[in-house]
Design a protein around this motif. Structure first.
Motif, PDB file in Angstrom:
ATOM      1  N   UNK A  56       0.835  -1.199   0.000  1.00 33.03           N
ATOM      2  CA  UNK A  56       0.000   0.000   0.000  1.00 33.03           C
ATOM      3  C   UNK A  56       0.873   1.253   0.000  1.00 33.03           C
ATOM      4  N   UNK A  57       0.310   2.328  -0.519  1.00 33.81           N
ATOM      5  CA  UNK A  57       1.024   3.595  -0.543  1.00 33.81           C
ATOM      6  C   UNK A  57       0.062   4.736  -0.765  1.00 33.81           C
ATOM      7  N   UNK A  58       0.612   5.919  -1.020  1.00 30.34           N
ATOM      8  CA  UNK A  58      -0.214   7.116  -1.209  1.00 30.34           C
ATOM      9  C   UNK A  58       0.236   7.876  -2.443  1.00 30.34           C
ATOM     10  N   UNK A  59      -0.730   8.270  -3.244  1.00 27.69           N
ATOM     11  CA  UNK A  59      -0.473   9.115  -4.407  1.00 27.69           C
ATOM     12  C   UNK A  59      -0.152  10.520  -3.927  1.00 27.69           C
ATOM     13  N   UNK A  85      -3.328   0.558  -3.636  1.00 23.62           N
ATOM     14  CA  UNK A  85      -2.761  -0.778  -3.459  1.00 23.62           C
ATOM     15  C   UNK A  85      -1.964  -1.129  -4.707  1.00 23.62           C
ATOM     16  N   UNK A  86      -0.753  -1.610  -4.532  1.00 22.64           N
ATOM     17  CA  UNK A  86       0.125  -1.930  -5.655  1.00 22.64           C
ATOM     18  C   UNK A  86      -0.317  -3.249  -6.297  1.00 22.64           C
ATOM     19  N   UNK A  87      -0.490  -3.214  -7.614  1.00 21.63           N
ATOM     20  CA  UNK A  87      -0.859  -4.415  -8.364  1.00 21.63           C
ATOM     21  C   UNK A  87       0.348  -5.027  -9.065  1.00 21.63           C
ATOM     22  N   UNK A  88       1.185  -4.188  -9.664  1.00 22.45           N
ATOM     23  CA  UNK A  88       2.406  -4.656 -10.329  1.00 22.45           C
ATOM     24  C   UNK A  88       3.545  -3.729  -9.969  1.00 22.45           C
ATOM     25  N   UNK A  89       4.768  -4.237 -10.058  1.00 26.47           N
ATOM     26  CA  UNK A  89       5.948  -3.444  -9.707  1.00 26.47           C
ATOM     27  C   UNK A  89       7.044  -3.690 -10.732  1.00 26.47           C
ATOM     28  N   UNK A 161      -3.035   1.520   9.494  1.00 33.81           N
ATOM     29  CA  UNK A 161      -4.025   2.579   9.335  1.00 33.81           C
ATOM     30  C   UNK A 161      -4.263   2.870   7.861  1.00 33.81           C
ATOM     31  N   UNK A 162      -3.183   2.913   7.081  1.00 29.27           N
ATOM     32  CA  UNK A 162      -3.291   3.221   5.653  1.00 29.27           C
ATOM     33  C   UNK A 162      -4.115   2.183   4.903  1.00 29.27           C
ATOM     34  N   UNK A 163      -4.088   0.946   5.357  1.00 27.42           N
ATOM     35  CA  UNK A 163      -4.790  -0.132   4.649  1.00 27.42           C
ATOM     36  C   UNK A 163      -6.283  -0.183   4.969  1.00 27.42           C
ATOM     37  N   UNK A 164      -6.741   0.575   5.955  1.00 27.85           N
ATOM     38  CA  UNK A 164      -8.147   0.544   6.357  1.00 27.85           C
ATOM     39  C   UNK A 164      -8.943   1.512   5.481  1.00 27.85           C
ATOM     40  N   UNK A 165     -10.016   1.021   4.865  1.00 28.36           N
ATOM     41  CA  UNK A 165     -10.768   1.842   3.911  1.00 28.36           C
ATOM     42  C   UNK A 165     -11.998   2.506   4.516  1.00 28.36           C
ATOM     43  N   UNK A 166     -12.078   2.566   5.837  1.00 26.87           N
ATOM     44  CA  UNK A 166     -13.207   3.189   6.520  1.00 26.87           C
ATOM     45  C   UNK A 166     -12.684   4.194   7.538  1.00 26.87           C
TER      46      UNK A 166
END
Length: 209
Positions: A56-59, A85-89, A161-166
């Protein structure tokens, strides 16, 4: 929906709405930042924790360049936009010096009307114990990202915390943390006071048996 972002992995957790100042000195990231400025595009900061990218990360959006150095280094101001969420790297991106990849942006599952009142009370208790002042705006959404760096979370907990979508669940996460640490900190303050009193003359009331 999938999007492609150039990546600037860092050993930290960046949050949406967060203001982050960065010193750009590596050539690959000079290339990345210059391209983002020229093409008016964003980049991603995927969290790099325990020598890996957990996903996970932030734009981030570049607000301005505070200073340019003769050797190409830069001081820039950025602001967090959305969690992803990263799909490919890919490292590096073809014909580039930097890494990048496909991401999917995290959609918030709900928008609460306000902040959990007990969370505000516990934050007040925390900063009273620490004898420090922390500025935050409880009317600004999302509130959790304003204080997540300021409650003593470990890096792994900040990432969680970053991974929580609520927003409600993020606030509850922070509240559970404060409910655990504040009693410990309060006891430490009492211990410090007892240590200060040790060795001083004490005016004690006699006990009646």
């Amino acid at each position: 929906m999938e999007s492609f972002l150039p990546f600037f992995p860092l050993n930290l957790v960046a949050y949406p709405t967060e203001n982050l100042n960065l010193h750009i000195f590596e050539q690959r990231y000079q290339q990345l930042i210059n391209e983002c400025i020229d093409e008016q595009k964003s980049f991603g900061i995927p969290a790099f924790i325990n020598n890996k990218l957990p996903g996970y990360g932030t734009e981030m959006k570049i607000i301005n360049v505070s200073k340019r150095y003769d050797d190409g280094r830069m001081d820039i101001k950025t602001k967090g936009l959305r969690a992803f969420r990263v799909l490919t790297f890919q490292n590096p991106v073809p014909n580039k010096l930097y890494s990048g990849g496909k991401v999917t942006f995290v959609e918030e599952t709900e928008s609460p009307e306000g902040v959990i009142s007990e969370l505000l009370l516990q934050l007040d208790r925390l900063y009273t114990i620490l004898q420090t002042q922390v500025d935050f705006d409880s009317s600004q959404y999302p509130f959790s990202y304003q204080v997540a760096h300021k409650v003593g979370l470990s890096q792994e907990e900040e990432y969680q915390v970053l991974t929580i979508d609520s927003e409600t669940e993020r606030q509850r996460f922070l509240l559970r943390h404060l409910n655990k640490v504040i009693p410990v900190m309060a006891d430490m303050e009492k211990t410090k006071e007892r240590i200060k009193l040790n060795g001083h003359f004490k005016n004690l009331d006699p006990l009646n048996f």
